[in-house]
Write a protein that holds these residues in place. Structure first.
Motif, short mmCIF file in Angstrom:
data_model
loop_
_atom_site.label_atom_id
_atom_site.label_comp_id
_atom_site.label_asym_id
_atom_site.label_seq_id
_atom_site.Cartn_x
_atom_site.Cartn_y
_atom_site.Cartn_z
N TYR A 239 -64.25 -79.96 4.38
CA TYR A 239 -65.70 -80.09 4.24
C TYR A 239 -66.07 -80.23 2.78
N PRO A 240 -66.84 -81.26 2.40
CA PRO A 240 -67.26 -81.42 1.01
C PRO A 240 -68.08 -80.23 0.53
N ALA A 241 -67.93 -79.92 -0.75
CA ALA A 241 -68.62 -78.75 -1.32
C ALA A 241 -70.13 -78.84 -1.13
N GLU A 242 -70.69 -80.04 -1.26
CA GLU A 242 -72.14 -80.17 -1.14
C GLU A 242 -72.62 -79.92 0.29
N VAL A 243 -71.80 -80.28 1.29
CA VAL A 243 -72.15 -80.01 2.68
C VAL A 243 -72.12 -78.51 2.94
N GLU B 269 -77.36 -72.78 2.50
CA GLU B 269 -78.80 -72.63 2.23
C GLU B 269 -79.57 -72.46 3.53
N ASP C 88 -71.49 -69.03 -6.69
CA ASP C 88 -72.46 -69.19 -7.78
C ASP C 88 -73.85 -68.71 -7.37
N HIS D 136 -65.83 -74.98 -3.03
CA HIS D 136 -67.29 -74.90 -2.90
C HIS D 136 -67.84 -74.04 -4.03
N ALA D 137 -69.16 -73.99 -4.11
CA ALA D 137 -69.84 -73.25 -5.18
C ALA D 137 -70.65 -72.08 -4.64
N SER E 274 -72.60 -76.17 0.77
CA SER E 274 -73.75 -75.57 0.08
C SER E 274 -75.04 -75.76 0.88
N GLU E 275 -75.24 -76.95 1.44
CA GLU E 275 -76.45 -77.20 2.23
C GLU E 275 -76.48 -76.32 3.47
#
Length: 398
Positions: free
Chosen positions: A188-192, A198, A229, A225-226, A194-195
């Protein structure tokens, strides 16, 4: 009195209605293979296809023969490994963690059981992907927790779409994700991630993120992933991990939970009733292996990458087969046998051609055309041989 005068006790109906464990049934098919096409190629259960490092075996032996590791340990796990692992995870994700954020378990399946027990109760709902990891599903079912699902689509490489997650979150206590994924292999991409996190924060939902296979993501991909953070990650995130694959010790059963101190406190209550403490012999060995075997583990990551490349090459020359997702340990393949269920296809492959896979239907609904292939189990030569055998199959005769 006769037997008619006695009342037989009953089983827990939540357990009784579960299907038998799937791996033994697949291994039974494998035992029926007669060797006609060569050696068995077992790509079913995810096990490392190479031996543990010699130093790790020595450390295991040292601990197993030591009276110091024959007794009970701390419920949360031995402090030495918890410190070393906290530093490792902190370095990987660029965050500050301490031993108080770590709880060690007897494998990642137990980590999931302990975590879910600590945060959910009978009658709650836990959301998962379809396809999903079957042990997560059966854990929830035997605990009286409702498994719910959102779809992951082949056209998206079985990576979750944020809108599908959002549409399924109402009334859910926990969202459980596995990345790199079991069964599909999808990373899974880090941006996915993160979304999705959220969304969980906005709705007050725990995100349980199983990262058992993260050490086999392709080199250069960066941190997975982040989420660490995020200032309040401790209120929403619970990360799971297994040492089994990276250190080639699945038989020693060692996993880890990374979470807030408050979560660890609740998990310790559960763990005390499960088995007091995780096995101590592998804790001793892995505490030394994390800093000492960095180069060896990196070479294993590269080797898995070579096996993934061999898989892509093997399926690039197939008629009717589709490699629809591939990642750290697994590939999810669409088979060409339109008249067969996934179980029938997997059984025929195992018995007649010596290729052992897991039926897609074991992982969810609408997956009768799919098979899970654990390519990390075998080397590039065996993967090429698998490709040759598949090309010999007359699809119309299956």
């Amino acid at each position: 009195m006769t037997s008619a005068d006695y009342v037989k006790p009953s089983f827990n109906p939540l357990v009784e209605k579960l299907a038998p464990p799937p791996i033994p049934s697949v291994q039974a098919w494998a035992r029926s293979y007669d060797g006609a096409h060569g050696n068995l190629i077992d790509m079913s259960q995810a096990v490392p296809g190479y031996a543990p490092h010699a130093d790790l075996l020595k450390w295991l032996s040292d601990a197993a023969g030591s009276p110091a590791y024959a007794g009970y340990g701390t419920i949360e796990g031995d402090l030495e490994l918890r410190k070393v692992y906290a530093e490792h995870v902190g370095s990987l994700y660029g965050t500050m963690l301490t031993a108080a954020n770590i709880h060690l378990t007897a494998g990642c399946n137990q980590a999931f059981v302990a975590t879910i027990t600590a945060i959910a109760k009978a009658g709650d709902a836990v959301l998962m992907t379809n396809p999903c990891y079957f042990n997560h599903e059966t854990t929830l079912q035997m605990m009286g927790i409702e498994p719910r699902y959102f779809p992951c689509h082949a056209e998206n490489g079985f990576v979750p779409r944020v809108e599908d997650v959002e549409a399924a979150l109402d009334g859910v206590k926990v969202l459980a994700l596995v990345t790199p994924n079991n069964p599909t292999g999808a990373v899974y991409p880090a941006e996915v991630i993160s979304e999705i996190f959220e969304l969980c924060r906005r709705k007050g939902i725990w995100l349980v993120l199983d990262e058992t296979y993260r050490d086999f993501i392709e080199p250069g991909a960066g941190r997975p992933h982040a989420l660490f953070d995020v200032k309040d990650w401790r209120d929403y995130l619970i990360q799971l991990y297994s040492f089994s694959k990276s250190f080639c010790i699945p038989g020693h059963r060692l996993g880890a939970i990374t979470a807030s101190e408050a979560v660890i406190e609740q998990v310790a209550k559960v763990m005390d009733n499960l088995q007091i403490c995780a096995p101590r012999t592998p804790q001793f060995a892995v505490a030394r292996g994390i800093p000492a075997l960095v180069d060896w583990r990196e070479e294993n990551r590269l080797e898995i990458g070579r096996r993934a490349a061999a898989m892509r090459a093997a399926f690039a020359r197939q008629n009717g087969w589709q490699l629809q997702a591939i990642g750290a340990y697994f590939a999810f393949v669409r088979h060409p046998f339109e008249g067969l269920t996934s179980s029938q296809a997997a059984e025929r492959l195992a018995k007649d051609f010596g290729i052992v896979t897991i039926p897609g239907s074991y992982f969810g609904e609408g997956l009768e055309q799919h098979l899970r292939v654990a390519f990390a189990n075998v080397d590039a030569e065996q993967i090429a041989e698998m490709g040759k055998r598949l090309r010999r199959i007359d699809v119309d005769q299956m």
